[in-house]
Design a protein around this motif. Sequence first.
Motif, mmCIF file in Angstrom:
data_model
loop_
_atom_site.group_PDB
_atom_site.id
_atom_site.type_symbol
_atom_site.label_atom_id
_atom_site.label_comp_id
_atom_site.label_asym_id
_atom_site.label_seq_id
_atom_site.Cartn_x
_atom_site.Cartn_y
_atom_site.Cartn_z
ATOM 1 N N ASP A 73 0.857 -1.195 0.000
ATOM 2 C CA ASP A 73 0.000 0.000 0.000
ATOM 3 C C ASP A 73 0.890 1.241 0.000
ATOM 4 N N PHE A 74 0.535 2.221 -0.851
ATOM 5 C CA PHE A 74 1.339 3.435 -0.983
ATOM 6 C C PHE A 74 0.472 4.658 -0.723
ATOM 7 N N HIS A 75 1.031 5.615 0.045
ATOM 8 C CA HIS A 75 0.294 6.828 0.395
ATOM 9 C C HIS A 75 1.225 8.027 0.269
ATOM 10 N N LEU A 76 0.784 9.040 -0.475
ATOM 11 C CA LEU A 76 1.530 10.290 -0.641
ATOM 12 C C LEU A 76 0.654 11.441 -0.176
ATOM 13 N N ALA A 77 1.177 12.271 0.743
ATOM 14 C CA ALA A 77 0.404 13.368 1.325
ATOM 15 C C ALA A 77 1.168 14.678 1.184
ATOM 16 N N SER A 78 0.427 15.779 1.040
ATOM 17 C CA SER A 78 0.983 17.120 0.915
ATOM 18 C C SER A 78 1.409 17.637 2.292
ATOM 19 N N PRO A 79 2.120 18.781 2.351
ATOM 20 C CA PRO A 79 2.497 19.335 3.663
ATOM 21 C C PRO A 79 1.311 19.659 4.560
ATOM 22 N N GLU A 80 0.137 19.940 3.961
ATOM 23 C CA GLU A 80 -1.062 20.215 4.757
ATOM 24 C C GLU A 80 -1.767 18.962 5.228
ATOM 25 N N GLY A 81 -1.250 17.792 4.843
ATOM 26 C CA GLY A 81 -1.875 16.535 5.228
ATOM 27 C C GLY A 81 -2.912 16.040 4.244
ATOM 28 N N THR A 83 -4.309 14.087 1.120
ATOM 29 C CA THR A 83 -3.897 12.889 0.396
ATOM 30 C C THR A 83 -3.814 13.179 -1.094
ATOM 31 N N LEU A 84 -2.633 12.971 -1.669
ATOM 32 C CA LEU A 84 -2.430 13.164 -3.101
ATOM 33 C C LEU A 84 -2.535 11.851 -3.865
ATOM 34 N N VAL A 85 -2.006 10.790 -3.287
ATOM 35 C CA VAL A 85 -2.037 9.469 -3.926
ATOM 36 C C VAL A 85 -2.283 8.432 -2.844
ATOM 37 N N PHE A 86 -3.185 7.509 -3.122
ATOM 38 C CA PHE A 86 -3.397 6.376 -2.216
ATOM 39 C C PHE A 86 -3.663 5.137 -3.062
ATOM 40 N N GLU A 87 -2.758 4.166 -2.971
ATOM 41 C CA GLU A 87 -2.868 2.934 -3.747
ATOM 42 C C GLU A 87 -2.800 1.736 -2.813
ATOM 43 N N GLN A 88 -3.573 0.717 -3.137
ATOM 44 C CA GLN A 88 -3.622 -0.488 -2.338
ATOM 45 C C GLN A 88 -3.199 -1.688 -3.172
ATOM 46 N N ARG A 89 -2.382 -2.535 -2.557
ATOM 47 C CA ARG A 89 -1.932 -3.797 -3.148
ATOM 48 C C ARG A 89 -1.341 -3.587 -4.548
ATOM 49 N N LYS A 90 -0.418 -2.647 -4.665
ATOM 50 C CA LYS A 90 0.239 -2.370 -5.946
ATOM 51 C C LYS A 90 1.666 -2.903 -5.899
ATOM 52 N N SER A 91 2.146 -3.410 -7.038
ATOM 53 C CA SER A 91 3.519 -3.899 -7.113
ATOM 54 C C SER A 91 4.501 -2.816 -7.532
ATOM 55 N N ASP A 92 4.017 -1.763 -8.207
ATOM 56 C CA ASP A 92 4.880 -0.658 -8.611
ATOM 57 C C ASP A 92 4.017 0.546 -8.929
ATOM 58 N N GLY A 93 4.670 1.692 -9.049
ATOM 59 C CA GLY A 93 3.946 2.916 -9.353
ATOM 60 C C GLY A 93 4.896 4.074 -9.573
ATOM 61 N N VAL A 94 4.423 5.061 -10.366
ATOM 62 C CA VAL A 94 5.184 6.271 -10.635
ATOM 63 C C VAL A 94 4.248 7.461 -10.458
ATOM 64 N N HIS A 95 4.678 8.455 -9.659
ATOM 65 C CA HIS A 95 3.831 9.619 -9.385
ATOM 66 C C HIS A 95 4.681 10.879 -9.389
ATOM 67 N N THR A 96 4.155 11.927 -10.042
ATOM 68 C CA THR A 96 4.835 13.214 -10.128
ATOM 69 C C THR A 96 3.884 14.306 -9.665
ATOM 70 N N VAL A 97 4.369 15.194 -8.796
ATOM 71 C CA VAL A 97 3.549 16.287 -8.287
ATOM 72 C C VAL A 97 4.343 17.589 -8.361
ATOM 73 N N GLU A 98 3.638 18.695 -8.593
ATOM 74 C CA GLU A 98 4.229 20.027 -8.491
ATOM 75 C C GLU A 98 4.076 20.484 -7.055
ATOM 76 N N THR A 99 5.163 20.833 -6.433
ATOM 77 C CA THR A 99 5.200 20.951 -4.987
ATOM 78 C C THR A 99 4.891 22.357 -4.487
ATOM 79 N N ASP A 109 2.960 0.751 3.293
ATOM 80 C CA ASP A 109 2.194 0.085 4.348
ATOM 81 C C ASP A 109 2.099 -1.414 4.067
ATOM 82 N N ASN A 110 2.633 -2.216 4.976
ATOM 83 C CA ASN A 110 2.566 -3.671 4.856
ATOM 84 C C ASN A 110 1.793 -4.284 6.026
ATOM 85 N N THR A 111 0.898 -3.484 6.627
ATOM 86 C CA THR A 111 0.143 -3.970 7.780
ATOM 87 C C THR A 111 -0.877 -5.044 7.402
ATOM 88 N N PHE A 112 -1.258 -5.118 6.128
ATOM 89 C CA PHE A 112 -2.227 -6.134 5.713
ATOM 90 C C PHE A 112 -1.608 -7.529 5.672
#
Length: 228
Positions: A73-81, A83-99, A109-112
């Motif tokens: 599980d992958f989670h990307l959050a901004s400085p304000e908290g 959520t920009l990206v939230f993925e579950q059970r993914k083997s790979d991913g590419v994400h680009t954001v303007e900051t 997250d490997n809690t599952f």
Amino acid sequence: MGDKIWLPFPVLLLAALRAALLPGVAGFTHSLDSDFTFTLPAGQKECFYQPMPLKASLEIEYQVLDGAGLDIDFHLASPEGRTLVFEQRKSDGVHTVETEVGDYMFCFDNTFSTISEKVIFFELILDNMGEQEQEEDWKKYITGTDMLDMKLEDILESINSIKSRLSKSGHIQTLLRAFEARDRNIQESNFDRVNFWSLVNLMVMVVVSAIQVYMLKSLFEDKRKSRT
């Protein structure tokens, strides 16, 4: 868990969190492209913080190299908290954001998973980090002719082009090594499975053969009792 972790990341400060514990902080040298591989135990969550300036580009690419299911599980959050990206059970991913200005958080997250640990590779590529203004400072020291200015501009353009191409080449090689590591882990896992089931089939064949021999032998035995 409580030791400081030093990682080769293109930032001044990066903090890693496990679940609700803060294991330490990390310092880094300036770079625009860095990668990291780590092992995430079963039932654990790992978070990282990346300081970013305004209007820069943050690109995150990750892959699960080893572990049951090859998923995370992958989670990307901004400085304000936010959520920009939230993925579950993914083997790979590419994400680009303007900051924006602040610390961006991304978590794996490997809690599952209750049994299998995961080996995770991820890479950070930072663009527009404010280095252009520093590159322009050399112009104020130029007092020569326009021909000299033009030659220096050409040299700088060539150097930047070579630097960009070398960076892309290194990025591609890093990704190829990550793909190779994941494919090798899959092949080794398949090899172990083939050997295990081959042994099971061999044992079954031996048992079945023994049973067949016993049954054929029992058919030809003389079961008649001799009379006295």
